[in-house]
Design an enzyme around this catalytic site. Sequence first.
Site, PDB file in Angstrom:
ATOM      1  N   ASP A  14      43.054  29.742  49.867  1.00  9.18           N
ATOM      2  CA  ASP A  14      42.448  31.035  49.008  1.00  9.18           C
ATOM      3  C   ASP A  14      44.694  31.307  49.065  1.00  9.18           C
ATOM      4  OD1 ASP A  14      40.665  33.872  49.731  1.00  9.18           O
ATOM      5  OD2 ASP A  14      42.493  34.043  48.347  1.00  9.18           O
ATOM      6  N   GLU A  62      37.970  43.835  51.040  1.00  9.83           N
ATOM      7  CA  GLU A  62      39.154  42.472  51.606  1.00  9.83           C
ATOM      8  C   GLU A  62      38.913  43.153  53.325  1.00  9.83           C
ATOM      9  OE1 GLU A  62      41.751  40.358  48.231  1.00  9.83           O
ATOM     10  OE2 GLU A  62      41.530  39.456  50.735  1.00  9.83           O
TER      11      GLU A  62
HETATM   12  C1  GLC Z   1      42.361  36.727  47.986  1.00  4.09           C
HETATM   13  C2  GLC Z   1      40.673  36.847  48.067  1.00  4.09           C
HETATM   14  C3  GLC Z   1      40.212  36.127  47.754  1.00  4.09           C
HETATM   15  C4  GLC Z   1      40.535  36.308  45.421  1.00  4.09           C
HETATM   16  C5  GLC Z   1      42.646  35.609  45.964  1.00  4.09           C
HETATM   17  C6  GLC Z   1      43.252  35.732  44.376  1.00  4.09           C
HETATM   18  O1  GLC Z   1      42.612  37.251  48.816  1.00  4.09           O
HETATM   19  O2  GLC Z   1      40.349  36.469  49.013  1.00  4.09           O
HETATM   20  O3  GLC Z   1      39.452  35.907  46.863  1.00  4.09           O
HETATM   21  O4  GLC Z   1      40.345  34.970  44.638  1.00  4.09           O
HETATM   22  O5  GLC Z   1      43.138  35.801  46.563  1.00  4.09           O
HETATM   23  O6  GLC Z   1      43.296  37.405  43.888  1.00  4.09           O
END
Ligand code: GLC
Length: 591
Positions: free
Chosen positions: A257, A455
């Site tokens: 991530d 988030e």
């Molecule tokens: C974010 C999320 C993830 C996402 C990634 C790219 O922090 O946790 O779900 O796909 O970054 O944006």
Amino acid sequence: MGKMTLAQKIGQMVQTERLSITPEEVKRWHIGAVLSGGGSCPGDNTVQDWVDMNDAYWAASMEEDDGHLAIPVIYGVDAVHGNSNVTQATVFPHNIGLGAARDPDLLEKVAQVTAREILATGVDWTFAPTLAVARNSHWGRTYESYSEDPQIVSSYSGRFVDGLQGNLGTDSVVSCVKHWLGDGGTTDGVDQGDTRLAEEELIRLHAEPYLPALEAGTLTVMVSFNSWMGEKCHGNKYLLTYLLKERLQFDGFIISDWDGIDYLSENYFEAVAMGVNAGIDMFMVSEHWQPFINHLTHHVTRGTVSMQRIDDAVRRILSVKVAFGLFDKPRPAERYWSNHASFGSQEHREVAREAVRKSLVLLKNESGLLPLAKKQRVLVAGKNAHNLGHQCGGFTIAWQGTSGNDFVIGGTSIWEGIQQLAPEAVLSHDGSGRDADPAQHDVAIVVIGETPYAEGMGDIRTGDDVIVQAGSQINGLLKVLEPYGNTMVLADLHPEDLETINTIAATGIPVVTVLISGRPLVANRELDASAAFVAAWLPGSEGQGIADVLFGDENFSGKLSFSWPENPENRKNVGDADYDPLFPYGFGLTY
Ligand code: GLC
């Protein structure tokens, strides 16, 4: 691979953000992938701007010379409810609403339309579907979860991957199921917190929904920020290599991530080796991709990362690009779906409108107030009645979503949808309902609820103790963001909503309340003051789907995929002992 230098191999293991790299640097450093973080949009955020950007990155990656091998770059976005970064896109209901629809066929259709609107922008890869099984609605990402019940997630996961990837042909994009493993199971719903479950419970609740997606051949899996029993998933060789790659025989590639390995250790040099050796193949490094490359190169030359591990990662990455046909595709500007007229088309929006209708859950309908008659004199009020940004929620245009009607172009607000069906309807001039007048209005529709978040900024955090506990249990660093609020009680979270309902109800006009939210909330007082009450979740751009049902063109069919709490202490899920919600999992009235 036999022709590749170490630098070219390590370059393939890097995905960085578009703002951190130019096409020339993609070539010079042999970068394997680029992404847009939420809301990171090129130019004026037109479809053509996206195609042009992807075309430039692809062309640079394919410029073979004696220092660079032509290996096409792959571009990824969070098209998690439609290609929702882009202003004219069809924006679907977030997953919490799709879970209420109980319709796997619909999910495959949503995925197919989403794939076309991703391809229209020259993008190849979406970080979707999210397979989180959200077990505590304090979590800011509850709305990205289909259900607290793994069965619903399992019924959707393979179908959504099929809808996105299909036969890996012209109409296909690469899917990325996320976040492995246990993202929805953290203690107190703390985002990126610690999931404390025995292995069999972790498997039953959080891993099983991945099986249909693996069967369907998802080409990528994203690692989760959370920890399991105190150990971060990003450094967990057992979860990544043993469980996913060996036991489940996943043969695509694992991507981290966003800067996910940074939280493994204060020492980034160490963190790089921890992430690579745990089994991550590609690293989403938002900015510091050059230190990443330098550190990994250093680890290989000194032997703290083996060449065998590097080759495993690169072989997986290249296999995915080959399986997806990326080596055979023309440049983005010349691909069939690029800038296609169907982007944001009425045909696509009708699929989203159907999804909205099926996502709605009727919780209360006193003396059959609903369905409304179209000739009734309807007063429409509430802060979310005419606000496309609010009805779409997070991961829309911007990471944290937007407010107002200037950004989600081509959509229909809930008010506009009502107006189309009920010519006598009027919009309360400031949403407050103070203009309610029984002599002029027969009934009111009040659209209330949350405003967009994403988030950790969507977490409901009743106190810092939950963070202190999570941080003390986790072996590594915990990223803590400003939470959305400190209570699950809607009347405390958004007192303006109850005030609007009461203002109107006090005049004797019956109130139909429509709740826009990313999760169930304690809404007892709002329910008591309303004659009818609808959970609409985060419906997306096609708000007219709500009017279709309120005025009886369609019936309600949605059933709760999350238990609805009667008080903030009640955090039980379906199947738990002493299960005593206000409305149980599966509840939903119809006409
Ligand atoms: C974010 C999320 C993830 C996402 C990634 C790219 O922090 O946790 O779900 O796909 O970054 O944006």
